[in-house]
Write an enzyme that holds these catalytic residues in place. Structure first.
Site, PDB file in Angstrom:
ATOM      1  N   TYR B 101     -25.260 -28.280  -1.068  1.00  0.00           N
ATOM      2  CA  TYR B 101     -23.665 -29.322  -0.198  1.00  0.00           C
ATOM      3  C   TYR B 101     -22.966 -28.416   0.780  1.00  0.00           C
ATOM      4  CZ  TYR B 101     -20.380 -32.566   1.006  1.00  0.00           C
ATOM      5  OH  TYR B 101     -19.486 -33.150   1.961  1.00  0.00           O
ATOM      6  N   GLU B 189     -21.821 -32.261   8.435  1.00  0.00           N
ATOM      7  CA  GLU B 189     -22.026 -32.943   6.719  1.00  0.00           C
ATOM      8  C   GLU B 189     -23.720 -31.494   6.857  1.00  0.00           C
ATOM      9  OE1 GLU B 189     -20.822 -35.279   3.778  1.00  0.00           O
ATOM     10  OE2 GLU B 189     -22.766 -35.851   4.263  1.00  0.00           O
TER      11      GLU B 189
END
Lengths: 290, 376
Positions: B101, B189
Site C-alpha cells: 500500500y 492512493e
C-alpha cells in the site's frame, strides 16, 4: 481582560475597498474597534470611513503601527495577502476568506508559524472581545461582557450559542471562530490554553463539528492542562460518512472524525457535553455555580 | 471531489507511475476489442465512485477477448452500493508476487503532506490501521522542499520491501508526491502497489481525491461524473448551495454549515428525521432561498420544511420577504416552520405570519414544531 484582541488592538484591513471589506470595516468601527489602516494595492492615499488606505501592508504598519490584521480578499489572492502581513511584522492575522486551496494553506501555515505569527482561520468569522474590539464578521450586538470564553469551528452556530449565553445573563470575555477548513492556523488547544491563562475567563464553551481530530486533541488538553470548566457541543451527529457538510473540513473519512467519537473523548476528559445546543447556557451556568 | 480509477490513472501516468496498459470500455464489444488489441490476459474492473468493488463482483480476470466481453457484460449495469456501473476499465493483467500500500495524503494533524506505506496491501487501509497499526509506516514531506528520496527509501525499508526495488520505489514515491502537488489532490492512493516475479513494480489501482477549493486553477469540472451524482445535489452545486440529500422527511434551509448540521441534529433529537443538509450561505438572498426551496420540495419524501436563519447583521424582514417570494415560485406546498433571528426580527415574523407560515422563536421550538407538523 480577554484574549487576543482588546482596546489596544490596532487593526489593519486587507481588502478594505472591496464590498465585504468596506461593509465590515464600517461594522467594526461602529463596534468601537480601533481600525487604523486599510490596504488595497493601487488605492494608497485614499480614505475609507476616515481610515487611511495604503498600497502595501509594510507602508500601513510603518505609518500606523498596526499590530493585527483581518483579510477579506478573494481566495486566489488570500495566501499572498497572509504572507504579506507576516512579512510586514503583523503579529495576529485573521483570515475570513473561504475557499483557499488546502495545499496553499499548508505552506502559508508553516510560513506564519515558523516566524512566530498567529494566524486565525481561514474560512472563519473572526473574533470579538465584548465591548472592546471586533475583528471579522460576527454580529457585535449579541455579545455581553462576562466570564465565558468561547471557541468554535463554525459561524452562525457560534452566534446562536453566544446569543443564548447573553440572554441567560452569561456574558463573554472573547469569542473566537477558528474556521471550518481542514488546515487552520489556530486550533482548539491553542485557544483553550489562552483562556486558561486569562484571569477574566472562568469557563469555556467549545463548539466542534465532524471531521479531523482537533476536538480529540482538545479533550487531551482539557484532561491534562485545564483547571477551568469546559462545556462542549459537537455538530453533525446525523451527518452521513464520506459527505462534506458545507465546510471543507467537515467530513467523516474512513470512519474517523464522527461526532460520537468526539463527544465521547470530550466527556471522558471531563467536558460537560451538550446533546442539544440549547443546553449549553444551562451547563455553563451550572459549571459556574449559578 | 472523487474521480474514477481510470481518470486517476490518466492523471498519474504522465508523472511516471508504472501503470499497466489500460483503456476504458462502455460496452462488452469494446472490452473485447481492447483485450484483443492488448493480446494477453486482462482485468475488467467496474468504474464506480465507491470502494469494495472486488467483493461486489465488479473485478474479473479474463484470459481471452471472449472472456473480457463476457466479464464486461456481467459488470456493466451492475449496482454497487447504489452506484450503477456505466464503464469498465480493461487493464493488462500482472502476475502478483506481493501487494503493498502507498499513499500521499494531506494530514490535518501535522499540517503536512505525508506518505504512508504498508506491506499489508490490497485491503482497506482503515482496516489495517485498526488491526495492525504497526504495519503502517509514514514520513512527512517538508511543506516547502517536498519529499526527499531518503524518506522514500526509509519507507521502503521500514515495510520490508526487498532492497532490489529501492530505486524503483523511490521513483514511484516521488511521482506520487509530485502528482498530489500538481493536481491539488488531498489524497493519492495506490492500493495495491505490487511486485512481480520478474522483478517489476506496478501501480494496479489508483484513487484520487481532488481539492474542490483548487478547482479554479485546474479543469476539474470535466472530470466530474455527472451520472454518478444525485440530481438534486448537482442542481444545488450549480446554484452555489451546499446540499446533501438524506433519507428523512423534514427539509431544512439553514444559513451556515455548523448551524445546518446542528439543526439536523436537533430535529433528530425531537424524534424527526432530516431530509437534507442545506446551507444557503451568509446573505440569505431571495433567489437563493427560492432555489433551495425548489430543490428540497422536489424530494417527494419531504413532508415539512424548517427554515432556521440566524441573521446576525442580516435584516430579517428582507429574509422573510425572500422566503415569501420564494413560496410564490414553487408548485408544491407543505407545512413550513420559520425561525429567524437578527436585525428587525419582529417585522420579519409579522411578514411570515401574514403568509401563514409558522413562526418560531428558538431553534428548539422550531424543531419541535416541524416534527409535529410533519406527522399531520
Amino acid at each position: 481582560m480577554s484574549i487576543l484582541i482588546d482596546k489596544t488592538t490596532r487593526l489593519l484591513v486587507q481588502g478594505i475597498t472591496g464590498r465585504e471589506g468596506e461593509f465590515h470595516t464600517r461594522q467594526m468601527l461602529a463596534y468601537g474597534t480601533n481600525v487604523v489602516a486599510g490596504v488595497t494595492p493601487g488605492r494608497g492615499g485614499q480614505q475609507l470611513a476616515d481610515v487611511p488606505v495604503f498600497d502595501t501592508a509594510k507602508d500601513a504598519v510603518r505609518a500606523t503601527g498596526a499590530n493585527t490584521s483581518v483579510i477579506f480578499v478573494p481566495a486566489p489572492f488570500a495566501p499572498d495577502a497572509i504572507i504579506e502581513e507576516v512579512d510586514a511584522g503583523i503579529g495576529l492575522i485573521v483570515c475570513i476568506t473561504e475557499g483557499i486551496p488546502t495545499l496553499d494553506m499548508l505552506r502559508v501555515y508553516h510560513y506564519a508559524v515558523d516566524r512566530g505569527v498567529r494566524l486565525i482561520g481561514p474560512n472563519c468569522p473572526g473574533l470579538i472581545t465584548s465591548e472592546q474590539a471586533k475583528v471579522g464578521i460576527m454580529p457585535g450586538h449579541i455579545t455581553r461582557p462576562g466570564p465565558v470564553g468561547l471557541v468554535s469551528r463554525s459561524g452562525t452556530l457560534t452566534y446562536e450559542v453566544v446569543n443564548q449565553l447573553s440572554q441567560s445573563g452569561l456574558g463573554q470575555t472573547t469569542c473566537v471562530g477558528i474556521g471550518g477548513d481542514p488546515i487552520i492556523g489556530t486550533s482548539f488547544v491553542d485557544v483553550l490554553s489562552l483562556f486558561e491563562a486569562d484571569p477574566a475567563t472562568e469557563a469555556v464553551v467549545l463548539i466542534g463539528e465532524i471531521g479531523g481530530s482537533d476536538e480529540e486533541q482538545a479533550a487531551t488538553f482539557v484532561a491534562t492542562g485545564m483547571s477551568k470548566p469546559v462545556v462542549g457541543f459537537i455538530a453533525g451527529r446525523t451527518a452521513p460518512p464520506g459527505k462534506r457538510m458545507g465546510h471543507a473540513g467537515a467530513i467523516i473519512s474512513g470512519g474517523a472524525g464522527t461526532a460520537a467519537e468526539k463527544m465521547r473523548a470530550l466527556a471522558e476528559a471531563g467536558v460537560r457535553v451538550a446533546e442539544n445546543p440549547s443546553e449549553v447556557a444551562g451547563l455553563v451556568g451550572k459549571a459556574l455555580g449559578r | 471531489m472523487n474521480i474514477h480509477e481510470y481518470q486517476a490513472k490518466e492523471l498519474l501516468a504522465p508523472h511516471g507511475l508504472p501503470i499497466p496498459r489500460f483503456r476504458v470500455a462502455a460496452s462488452p464489444a469494446e472490452a473485447r476489442e481492447i483485450a484483443a488489441e492488448f493480446g494477453q490476459p486482462v482485468v475488467v474492473k467496474a468504474q464506480v465512485l465507491v470502494g469494495g468493488r472486488g467483493k461486489a463482483g465488479g473485478v474479473k480476470l479474463a484470459r481471452s477477448p471472449q472472456e473480457a466481453e463476457a466479464a464486461a457484460g456481467q459488470i456493466l449495469g451492475m449496482d454497487i452500493k447504489g452506484h450503477t456501473v456505466r464503464r469498465v476499465l480493461v487493464s493488462e493483467a500482472v502476475d502478483i508476487r506481493r501487494e503493498y500500500y502507498l499513499s500521499a495524503v494531506v494530514d490535518r494533524g501535522s499540517k503536512r503532506v505525508i506518505l504512508m506505506a504498508s506491506n499489508e496491501g490490497g485491503v482497506e487501509i482503515e482496516e489495517v490501521a485498526r488491526q495492525h497499526p504497526e504495519k503502517i509506516v509514514r514520513v512527512e514531506a517538508d511543506p516547502f522542499l517536498g519529499l526527499f528520496d531518503y524518506q522514500a527509501r526509509e519507507l521502503a525499508l521500514a515495510m520490508d520491501l526487498p532492497k532490489s526495488y529501492l530505486r524503483d520505489f523511490t521513483r514511484v514515491a516521488r511521482a506520487l508526491y509530485q502528482s498530489l502537488v500538481e493536481w491539488d489532490a488531498s489524497l493519492v492512493e495506490i492500493n495495491p502497489l505490487v511486485t512481480t516475479d520478474k522483478g517489476a513494480i506496478w501501480a494496479l489501482d489508483a484513487k484520487m481525491v481532488l481539492d474542490d477549493n483548487a478547482a479554479w486553477r485546474h479543469s476539474f469540472e470535466q472530470l466530474r461524473d455527472l451520472s454518478a451524482e444525485d440530481p438534486f445535489e448537482r442542481e444545488a452545486r450549480e446554484k452555489g448551495i451546499s446540499y446533501v440529500k438524506l433519507d428523512g422527511n423534514i427539509g431544512c434551509v439553514v444559513n451556515g454549515a455548523g448551524l445546518a448540521m446542528a439543526t439536523m441534529d436537533v430535529i433528530k433529537l425531537k424524534g424527526g428525521a432530516p431530509a437534507n443538509f442545506l446551507d444557503i450561505g451568509g446573505g440569505a438572498k431571495a433567489e437563493t432561498v427560492a432555489a433551495a426551496l425548489a430543490i428540497i420540495l422536489s424530494d417527494v419524501n419531504v413532508k415539512a420544511v424548517l427554515f432556521n436563519i440566524f441573521g446576525g447583521i442580516t435584516r430579517c424582514d428582507e429574509v422573510a420577504r425572500g422566503i415569501v417570494s420564494a413560496l410564490g415560485q414553487v408548485s408544491r406546498r407543505v407545512p413550513m416552520v420559520v425561525r429567524l433571528v437578527g436585525t428587525n426580527e419582529e417585522e420579519g415574523r409579522e411578514i411570515l405570519r401574514q403568509a401563514e407560515l409558522i413562526a418560531a422563536q428558538s431553534m428548539d421550538e422550531a424543531a419541535a414544531r416541524v416534527v409535529e407538523v410533519s406527522r399531520q
